[in-house]
Design a protein around this motif. Structure first.
Motif, PDB file in Angstrom:
ATOM      1  N   LEU A 143       0.846  -1.174   0.000  1.00 37.42           N
ATOM      2  CA  LEU A 143       0.000   0.000   0.000  1.00 37.42           C
ATOM      3  C   LEU A 143       0.889   1.234   0.000  1.00 37.42           C
ATOM      4  O   LEU A 143       2.102   1.144   0.190  1.00 37.42           O
ATOM      5  CB  LEU A 143      -0.921   0.020   1.229  1.00 37.42           C
ATOM      6  CG  LEU A 143      -0.301   0.009   2.626  1.00 37.42           C
ATOM      7  CD1 LEU A 143       0.230   1.378   3.064  1.00 37.42           C
ATOM      8  CD2 LEU A 143      -1.353  -0.442   3.635  1.00 37.42           C
ATOM      9  N   LEU A 144       0.262   2.350  -0.237  1.00 39.59           N
ATOM     10  CA  LEU A 144       0.999   3.598  -0.189  1.00 39.59           C
ATOM     11  C   LEU A 144       0.332   4.513   0.821  1.00 39.59           C
ATOM     12  O   LEU A 144      -0.850   4.820   0.695  1.00 39.59           O
ATOM     13  CB  LEU A 144       0.972   4.259  -1.581  1.00 39.59           C
ATOM     14  CG  LEU A 144       1.772   5.553  -1.651  1.00 39.59           C
ATOM     15  CD1 LEU A 144       3.247   5.285  -1.391  1.00 39.59           C
ATOM     16  CD2 LEU A 144       1.587   6.235  -2.999  1.00 39.59           C
ATOM     17  N   ALA A 145       1.079   4.886   1.846  1.00 37.17           N
ATOM     18  CA  ALA A 145       0.593   5.859   2.817  1.00 37.17           C
ATOM     19  C   ALA A 145       1.418   7.109   2.623  1.00 37.17           C
ATOM     20  O   ALA A 145       2.650   7.048   2.619  1.00 37.17           O
ATOM     21  CB  ALA A 145       0.735   5.331   4.243  1.00 37.17           C
ATOM     22  N   PHE A 146       0.762   8.243   2.423  1.00 40.06           N
ATOM     23  CA  PHE A 146       1.505   9.456   2.102  1.00 40.06           C
ATOM     24  C   PHE A 146       0.802  10.681   2.668  1.00 40.06           C
ATOM     25  O   PHE A 146      -0.411  10.674   2.879  1.00 40.06           O
ATOM     26  CB  PHE A 146       1.722   9.593   0.593  1.00 40.06           C
ATOM     27  CG  PHE A 146       0.474   9.484  -0.249  1.00 40.06           C
ATOM     28  CD1 PHE A 146      -0.240   8.298  -0.367  1.00 40.06           C
ATOM     29  CD2 PHE A 146       0.028  10.583  -0.981  1.00 40.06           C
ATOM     30  CE1 PHE A 146      -1.373   8.205  -1.159  1.00 40.06           C
ATOM     31  CE2 PHE A 146      -1.107  10.496  -1.780  1.00 40.06           C
ATOM     32  CZ  PHE A 146      -1.803   9.315  -1.868  1.00 40.06           C
ATOM     33  N   SER A 147       1.601  11.710   2.921  1.00 42.91           N
ATOM     34  CA  SER A 147       1.014  12.942   3.450  1.00 42.91           C
ATOM     35  C   SER A 147       1.631  14.131   2.728  1.00 42.91           C
ATOM     36  O   SER A 147       2.708  14.022   2.134  1.00 42.91           O
ATOM     37  CB  SER A 147       1.240  13.047   4.951  1.00 42.91           C
ATOM     38  OG  SER A 147       2.613  13.078   5.235  1.00 42.91           O
ATOM     39  N   LEU A 148       0.932  15.238   2.783  1.00 38.53           N
ATOM     40  CA  LEU A 148       1.392  16.437   2.074  1.00 38.53           C
ATOM     41  C   LEU A 148       2.614  17.034   2.743  1.00 38.53           C
ATOM     42  O   LEU A 148       2.715  17.062   3.966  1.00 38.53           O
ATOM     43  CB  LEU A 148       0.277  17.491   2.064  1.00 38.53           C
ATOM     44  CG  LEU A 148      -0.858  17.212   1.095  1.00 38.53           C
ATOM     45  CD1 LEU A 148      -2.066  18.060   1.441  1.00 38.53           C
ATOM     46  CD2 LEU A 148      -0.402  17.519  -0.334  1.00 38.53           C
ATOM     47  N   LYS A 149       3.535  17.524   1.953  1.00 42.25           N
ATOM     48  CA  LYS A 149       4.693  18.231   2.501  1.00 42.25           C
ATOM     49  C   LYS A 149       4.248  19.612   2.995  1.00 42.25           C
ATOM     50  O   LYS A 149       4.703  20.100   4.024  1.00 42.25           O
ATOM     51  CB  LYS A 149       5.779  18.407   1.433  1.00 42.25           C
ATOM     52  CG  LYS A 149       6.543  17.140   1.144  1.00 42.25           C
ATOM     53  CD  LYS A 149       7.626  17.339   0.073  1.00 42.25           C
ATOM     54  CE  LYS A 149       8.409  16.026  -0.089  1.00 42.25           C
ATOM     55  NZ  LYS A 149       9.276  16.059  -1.273  1.00 42.25           N
ATOM     56  N   ASP A 150       3.329  20.189   2.252  1.00 41.95           N
ATOM     57  CA  ASP A 150       2.930  21.551   2.573  1.00 41.95           C
ATOM     58  C   ASP A 150       1.427  21.608   2.772  1.00 41.95           C
ATOM     59  O   ASP A 150       0.655  21.373   1.850  1.00 41.95           O
ATOM     60  CB  ASP A 150       3.365  22.464   1.419  1.00 41.95           C
ATOM     61  CG  ASP A 150       2.895  23.898   1.588  1.00 41.95           C
ATOM     62  OD1 ASP A 150       3.111  24.700   0.659  1.00 41.95           O
ATOM     63  OD2 ASP A 150       2.315  24.239   2.647  1.00 41.95           O
ATOM     64  N   ILE A 207     -12.045   6.469  -4.235  1.00 35.84           N
ATOM     65  CA  ILE A 207     -12.294   6.604  -2.803  1.00 35.84           C
ATOM     66  C   ILE A 207     -10.951   6.395  -2.130  1.00 35.84           C
ATOM     67  O   ILE A 207     -10.428   5.270  -2.067  1.00 35.84           O
ATOM     68  CB  ILE A 207     -13.312   5.566  -2.308  1.00 35.84           C
ATOM     69  CG1 ILE A 207     -14.639   5.767  -3.041  1.00 35.84           C
ATOM     70  CG2 ILE A 207     -13.504   5.694  -0.798  1.00 35.84           C
ATOM     71  CD1 ILE A 207     -15.593   4.600  -2.898  1.00 35.84           C
ATOM     72  N   LEU A 208     -10.345   7.470  -1.682  1.00 35.46           N
ATOM     73  CA  LEU A 208      -9.010   7.417  -1.105  1.00 35.46           C
ATOM     74  C   LEU A 208      -9.044   8.355   0.103  1.00 35.46           C
ATOM     75  O   LEU A 208      -8.657   9.504   0.014  1.00 35.46           O
ATOM     76  CB  LEU A 208      -7.983   7.921  -2.130  1.00 35.46           C
ATOM     77  CG  LEU A 208      -6.575   7.342  -2.047  1.00 35.46           C
ATOM     78  CD1 LEU A 208      -5.881   7.513  -3.389  1.00 35.46           C
ATOM     79  CD2 LEU A 208      -5.743   8.034  -0.979  1.00 35.46           C
ATOM     80  N   PRO A 209      -9.544   7.855   1.236  1.00 38.18           N
ATOM     81  CA  PRO A 209      -9.781   8.768   2.343  1.00 38.18           C
ATOM     82  C   PRO A 209      -8.519   9.194   3.095  1.00 38.18           C
ATOM     83  O   PRO A 209      -7.466   8.586   2.958  1.00 38.18           O
ATOM     84  CB  PRO A 209     -10.677   7.963   3.277  1.00 38.18           C
ATOM     85  CG  PRO A 209     -10.783   6.604   2.723  1.00 38.18           C
ATOM     86  CD  PRO A 209      -9.913   6.488   1.536  1.00 38.18           C
ATOM     87  N   ALA A 210      -8.698  10.246   3.867  1.00 40.08           N
ATOM     88  CA  ALA A 210      -7.625  10.731   4.723  1.00 40.08           C
ATOM     89  C   ALA A 210      -7.894  10.276   6.153  1.00 40.08           C
ATOM     90  O   ALA A 210      -9.040  10.141   6.565  1.00 40.08           O
ATOM     91  CB  ALA A 210      -7.577  12.254   4.669  1.00 40.08           C
ATOM     92  N   THR A 229      -1.584  13.584   9.539  1.00 40.11           N
ATOM     93  CA  THR A 229      -2.705  13.150   8.698  1.00 40.11           C
ATOM     94  C   THR A 229      -2.110  12.467   7.482  1.00 40.11           C
ATOM     95  O   THR A 229      -1.026  12.845   7.016  1.00 40.11           O
ATOM     96  CB  THR A 229      -3.518  14.360   8.190  1.00 40.11           C
ATOM     97  OG1 THR A 229      -3.251  15.481   8.986  1.00 40.11           O
ATOM     98  CG2 THR A 229      -4.984  14.045   8.153  1.00 40.11           C
ATOM     99  N   LEU A 230      -2.797  11.472   6.970  1.00 40.60           N
ATOM    100  CA  LEU A 230      -2.247  10.764   5.814  1.00 40.60           C
ATOM    101  C   LEU A 230      -3.352  10.270   4.891  1.00 40.60           C
ATOM    102  O   LEU A 230      -4.501  10.193   5.271  1.00 40.60           O
ATOM    103  CB  LEU A 230      -1.395   9.574   6.275  1.00 40.60           C
ATOM    104  CG  LEU A 230      -2.078   8.460   7.067  1.00 40.60           C
ATOM    105  CD1 LEU A 230      -1.375   7.147   6.799  1.00 40.60           C
ATOM    106  CD2 LEU A 230      -2.056   8.755   8.554  1.00 40.60           C
ATOM    107  N   LEU A 231      -2.943   9.946   3.701  1.00 44.92           N
ATOM    108  CA  LEU A 231      -3.808   9.288   2.728  1.00 44.92           C
ATOM    109  C   LEU A 231      -3.278   7.876   2.560  1.00 44.92           C
ATOM    110  O   LEU A 231      -2.074   7.637   2.657  1.00 44.92           O
ATOM    111  CB  LEU A 231      -3.737  10.010   1.368  1.00 44.92           C
ATOM    112  CG  LEU A 231      -4.311  11.420   1.355  1.00 44.92           C
ATOM    113  CD1 LEU A 231      -3.600  12.293   0.339  1.00 44.92           C
ATOM    114  CD2 LEU A 231      -5.805  11.349   1.043  1.00 44.92           C
ATOM    115  N   ARG A 232      -4.192   6.944   2.331  1.00 44.24           N
ATOM    116  CA  ARG A 232      -3.731   5.562   2.197  1.00 44.24           C
ATOM    117  C   ARG A 232      -4.384   4.921   0.992  1.00 44.24           C
ATOM    118  O   ARG A 232      -5.625   4.902   0.904  1.00 44.24           O
ATOM    119  CB  ARG A 232      -4.078   4.762   3.455  1.00 44.24           C
ATOM    120  CG  ARG A 232      -3.564   3.334   3.427  1.00 44.24           C
ATOM    121  CD  ARG A 232      -4.058   2.537   4.611  1.00 44.24           C
ATOM    122  NE  ARG A 232      -5.455   2.158   4.457  1.00 44.24           N
ATOM    123  CZ  ARG A 232      -6.233   1.755   5.449  1.00 44.24           C
ATOM    124  NH1 ARG A 232      -5.761   1.702   6.677  1.00 44.24           N
ATOM    125  NH2 ARG A 232      -7.492   1.422   5.237  1.00 44.24           N
TER     126      ARG A 232
END
Lengths: 497, 494
Positions: free
Chosen positions: A378-385, A404-407, A418-421
């Motif tokens: 999977l890919l878990a990622f968060s905004l730099k800014d 559907i890609l919730p935070a 906070t992240l998106l997965r």
């Protein structure tokens, strides 16, 4: 529905249904609180309910979930054929029962349970990992109570040690079965259970330490081996004999195929039980999980109910009783259909697509990557800014493209993250991955654009990087909303997997 | 499977499957202990597994079970369409979630829960009555514990009072959640809970009294009203405030339609929660049940988990988490499809067919009837004369005609009584009833003939007490050993 039919009769019209949408039935809404008085023709009942369900999300594009959303049509045939079989009726459906037993044996051997050739494994088919974990927890609790009673020591304050990143079912187990939950808090950059801290939290009342193979937050595998080794040392000093349970809900069907040398299962002496979700990387639709015990000695006999059928004793240990046989049969179908090789190739495909996605998202420059290269694909990622928009904005806007890609927020200790997965399941092809990347980029561009337009309306035209976010009225409003969401989302319950 | 494929390749033959039964795959048995190394073509995997399953019993002819075995094809379509929806994902499947909520509301009102118009009922969709009962039991236990703690009294010995005829899930609840199970024993001729004895057993540690609407043994409705009235008197005297739970697993979807004036549900003040099985007379396939509470006060908030989706709070109280959405949708389909009228007509048909069967079986002269005319539409019957063969023999031989109609022993203290039970479900027509009757008669004739045509040394030439008959002794010992092995309530599959 009654009044529509009565009207039709009064007006002398036919009340049989030629075309659903030409009939009177679509002039009234489906009832919500009271069962309707009269019947509804079956074509109408089907069509109107089917149509309302169109507004549910599309399971195939639901990237939040680990749970299987595609199976071959051959399986659909098997499921329909078994849909009227009540699994628990072992007397009447002995083959279905045996197929379950075969699955338990296969799963146990996959997890390296120390069973001799021909010997049946100790385990159970469940509705999912929640039931599996409750059964495992119950076994640990009872075993510990019996030990304490025989030692003449108090047994009224059992506890269990887990990471704060555990799935909600552990919290349920603790609450419903009256066990204290001791959670090792996370910290920024370390989003799983710290084995050292975990072992420190263990005391004489600890019924078990639970490690996760595949944290739901970021897919990471916890270091079960280190946990085992540290706990062995502590047990040797204290004599407490604290065991380990591994929640392999996602990882349990991944690790044996793509990292078979990773020691996390029954090869470790303190691991006494493991749960795996058949409906995650077991590749079956929602509604099947498995729990396996190392040996008979790890499952107190008093918890087992004995069903006598065809003159043979069939021990059962479940929370649910009547349930359909379809999903258990489906699991067996998958084991035969794919075999070891097939599962391995599926997991390899998932891993490669996940790595591709990771590299592509990383390359956009907008995101930190929070998931590891190894673990659940999977890919878990968060905004730099986050000055102009946050992950919730990204998720909301990705919906417009169909994704559907919730935070989420991280578990306690790191809930400011906070992240998106995006979970890569079996049915997520490279083509879909490409589309997703493209839509993520488009979303970011759209959000930046929107932010630039609104900033120019509300704030003085100064270079963005010289304005502290706090001075920006709109930004404050957004921050407020974000914190509100954070607070509302803080309940672990929202971490659907 | 691996060796079959290698063999094909080495012979230079194609290893894709033209015809399953011409292929090499049917030369080896399906693996039982270890996952096979290689893949299997899907047509083969389907066919071979499907074929082995042919040896399962035919669900439609399984007269032991209350659980639904037929639904309309339209519902099959809905079920298939929802297979890949994980119900618990309320964020993503809000309509499926709402359909469940609608079912809870409809059932609560069917059971006369005191809810205002437009107000949401308190309840949950479950996998079955087992989960429903565990949730209800948990609520009672926690409520009682909180009350005792507030009073500064001990709270470590909770108990629950039931009849010995309860389904096994009550025993599970008691064992797993550490509650003492106090069972009112049955007696010959009285196969349900005795309300007077039950209320006698209640003490300050009793978390609730559980009554059954539709005992699995003989379908009888327990007298919930009498339990309620006696318990109210006792509560007034003791101040213990002991509540009632009604296990309406079968009866809960029958009584509202056939016996609407029977007071057993939330109309009785002490009834605080009820479970019903969607997959019995709720007319849905196995895998759905419901639990409803009278009001918010009856479900301690600390047991509820709050899921936040679309900005709205959705409280959840379940043991299971991920599960398919299909059966919940199917329940809603049935409510719309049938409506109250339709359910009533189905139950009336079941009752008439059950009464028909009862009269016809009774008219054969071989059987005592143990079920009542009112209650769950089923026939429970036992042999008048067991000297030549017993109910197990009848059951075994009915199997040869295709019927699954097993024999059971009653619960303690009536375990010397064995019986046969035929449940009349929605899909049991008068035609099938006639066939069953004919086959029961044929079976008895066959067994009588078989008993007579025995070597003469095994059968005394003069009438002797049954105990002196060797073959009878052998059979009796076999029956007793079956009785012992089947005594576990667990075998009472419903």
């Amino acid at each position: 529905m009654l009044s529509a039919v009565a009207d039709a009769k009064r007006e002398g019209k036919r009340d049989d249904v030629d075309t659903v949408f030409a009939s009177h039935y679509v002039q009234v809404c489906l009832p919500k609180f009271h069962m309707p008085r009269s019947e509804t023709p079956k074509e109408v009942a089907y069509q109107v309910i089917h149509d309302e369900l169109l507004l549910d999300g599309n399971p195939r594009l639901n990237l939040a979930s680990f749970v299987t959303t595609w199976m071959e049509p051959e399986f659909d045939k098997l499921i329909l054929e078994a849909i009227n079989k009540n699994y628990i009726d072992m007397d009447t459906y002995p083959i279905s029962t045996e197929l379950q037993d075969r699955c338990v044996n296969m799963v146990a051997r996959l997890l390296n349970a120390p069973i001799k050739d021909g010997e049946p494994a100790v385990g159970a088919g469940c509705i999912g990992s929640s039931e599996a974990i409750m059964l495992a927890g119950l076994a640990f609790k009872r075993k510990w109570q019996n030990k304490r009673k025989s030692q003449g020591l108090p047994w009224d304050k059992p506890n269990m040690v887990t990471g704060a990143n555990v799935q909600v079912c552990w919290e349920k187990f603790a609450r419903y079965f009256e066990v204290e939950l001791r959670e090792v808090k996370l910290r920024e950059g370390y989003y799983i259970m710290d084995p050292e801290k975990a072992v420190q939290m263990v005391d004489e009342n600890t019924i078990c330490v639970a490690g996760i193979l595949g944290s739901t937050y970021n897919g990471e595998f916890e270091d079960i081996k280190l946990l085992n080794d540290l706990l062995l040392e502590q047990n040797a000093r204290t004599g407490w004999d604290t065991p380990i349970h591994v929640d392999g809900a996602s990882g349990g069907f991944i690790a044996p195929f793509i990292c078979p040398d990773l020691e996390w299962d029954f090869r470790l002496p303190l691991v006494k039980s493991i749960n795996v979700s058949g409906h995650k990387y077991g590749l079956v639709y929602a509604g099947v999980g498995w729990v396996v015990w190392r040996s008979k000695a790890d499952l107190p006999e008093e918890l087992i109910f004995h069903v006598n059928y065809l003159g043979t004793d069939q021990p059962t240990f479940t929370l649910n009783f009547s349930k359909g046989a379809s999903h258990l049969i489906a699991q067996y179908y998958q084991f035969i259909r794919l075999g070891h090789n097939g599962y391995k190739r599926v997991m390899q495909n998932c891993r490669e697509n996940a790595l591709y996605l990771r590299d592509a998202v990383d390359a956009t420059g907008h995101f930190h990557i929070l998931s590891k290269r190894e673990g659940v694909p999977l890919l878990a990622f968060s905004l730099k800014d986050r000055c102009q928009f946050d992950e919730y904005d990204v998720a909301d806007n990705l919906k417009r493209f169909g994704w559907i890609l919730p935070a989420y927020t991280m578990a306690p200790g790191a809930e400011h993250i906070t992240l998106l997965r995006a979970v890569v399941r079996e049915d997520f092809s490279r083509t879909l991955a490409d589309r997703l990347v493209r839509d993520i980029i488009r979303t970011i561009e759209y959000l930046k654009d929107r932010a630039a337009k609104s900033t120019s309306q509300f704030t003085p035209p100064v270079p963005r990087n010289q304005v502290p976010c706090e001075d920006n009225v709109k930004r404050i409003g957004e921050e407020f909303v974000r914190r509100l969401r954070l607070k509302a989302a803080a309940s672990r319950s929202q971490g659907v997997c």
